[in-house]
Write an enzyme that holds these catalytic residues in place. Structure first.
Site, PDB file in Angstrom:
ATOM      1  N   LEU A  85      -5.779  27.355 -43.161  1.00  0.00           N
ATOM      2  CA  LEU A  85      -7.010  27.067 -42.970  1.00  0.00           C
ATOM      3  C   LEU A  85      -7.925  27.820 -42.305  1.00  0.00           C
ATOM      4  CD1 LEU A  85      -6.426  23.150 -42.420  1.00  0.00           C
ATOM      5  CD2 LEU A  85      -7.141  24.204 -44.448  1.00  0.00           C
ATOM      6  N   ASP A  86      -9.108  28.023 -42.486  1.00  0.00           N
ATOM      7  CA  ASP A  86      -9.944  29.006 -41.624  1.00  0.00           C
ATOM      8  C   ASP A  86      -9.941  28.440 -40.098  1.00  0.00           C
ATOM      9  OD1 ASP A  86     -10.370  30.525 -43.892  1.00  0.00           O
ATOM     10  OD2 ASP A  86     -12.266  29.398 -44.372  1.00  0.00           O
ATOM     11  N   LYS A  87     -10.418  29.346 -39.201  1.00  0.00           N
ATOM     12  CA  LYS A  87     -10.317  28.946 -37.837  1.00  0.00           C
ATOM     13  C   LYS A  87     -11.312  27.663 -37.715  1.00  0.00           C
ATOM     14  CE  LYS A  87     -12.428  30.428 -33.377  1.00  0.00           C
ATOM     15  NZ  LYS A  87     -13.125  31.385 -32.948  1.00  0.00           N
TER      16      LYS A  87
END
Length: 304
Positions: free
Chosen positions: A135-137
């Site tokens: 997942l993106d930050k």
């Protein structure tokens, strides 16, 4: 830039296999990452890993200095939704990077996993142990962690075959015309900004398919469920921008907002897959984060 010209010995070889033979110090996954990040070129263009080579093709490898990382366990609180001998399901908070990289070596989910879990799969090496998907930050929500290589291979295959279902909720700018639909494009690294991804021509990048369903409309905003059929980097964020409805809080892809957020309102709220050992169908859900709920409450109050 290191350059190779394809001879008869390498005609019809896959690009990634050829590169493994001439750059034995690189793993195949590392070569794949280099291709995806525009560090490898075929006849001056960004290729695909499995592209077949022809006589006289020119393969170029951009010089990159890779700093070895020493990934250490860190006592970082994480929400372990489920855990057994084969896997764990983590509810990742917004702002937590999934794995270390040069310039960002500490304080990641991997550092936390090394502290809290006894075993992690080794397929992705010392930098990304256990990480099956990311997942993106600034995207919150559920992701699966593999605790052994057998489970990792099985779970990765489920993602590839689309039997692992990943559901997201996002608040998007604007009012969607349709209640449901499918966004199907090709996505590649942006030619204007290498940190971004972008929709590209069909002969470039990789196919990306996202299904969506409108949950609720708030006039100038729409609450939407997105379901991934493929898992490209920044896929939902790029597709939302592409259809003219960027995700609220996503300043990278045009979702600048008035709510003073720390990132996009995108939450992986549900994940379904078959257990790698028992084949039992598992399903996990997690609630929206409080900052997400707060924005929805504000919009609810404006509707009254």
């Amino acid at each position: 830039m290191e350059k190779f010209i394809i001879t008869n010995n390498d005609v019809n070889k896959r690009l990634d296999i050829f590169l493994c033979s001439v750059k034995s110090e690189f793993s195949r996954s590392h070569i794949k990452n280099m291709i995806e990040n525009n560090h490898i070129f075929l006849n001056g263009k960004t290729p695909k890993s499995g592209e077949k080579l022809k006589l006289g093709d020119v393969v170029e490898i951009e010089d990159i200095t890779i700093k070895p990382l020493d990934v250490k366990p860190e006592n970082i609180d994480i929400d372990i939704v489920y855990e057994d001998d084969d896997l764990a399901v983590i509810n990742k908070p917004q702002g937590l990077v999934v794995h270390p990289a040069n310039g960002n070596e500490n304080g990641t989910l991997v550092n936390a996993l090394l502290y809290h879990l006894k075993n992690l799969s080794s397929i992705n090496g010392v930098i990304r142990p256990g990480i099956v998907h990311r997942l993106d930050k600034d995207t919150s929500g559920l992701l699966i962690v593999a605790k052994n290589d057998k489970s990792h291979i099985n779970l990765a295959k489920q993602i590839e075959l689309k039997t692992c279902h990943r559901h997201y909720i996002a608040l998007c700018v604007g009012n969607f015309k349709q209640d449901s639909g499918t966004i199907k494009t090709h996505i590649a690294r942006s030619k204007k900004d290498r940190k971004q991804m972008a929709v590209c021509d069909d002969d470039e990048g990789k196919i990306a398919i996202t299904n969506y369903n409108v949950i609720e409309r708030y006039g100038t905003y729409t609450l939407v469920e997105f379901v991934l059929q493929t898992g490209r980097t920044h896929q939902i964020r790029v597709h939302s921008k592409y259809i003219g409805h960027p995700i609220v809080g996503d300043e990278v892809y045009g979702g600048k907002d008035k709510f003073k957020l720390n990132g996009q309102l995108l939450h992986a709220y549900k994940i379904e897959f078959n257990h790698p050992s028992t084949n039992k169908r598992l399903s996990f859900c997690c609630d929206l984060p409080e900052y997400f709920k707060k924005v929805l409450k504000q919009l609810d109050n404006l509707k009254k």
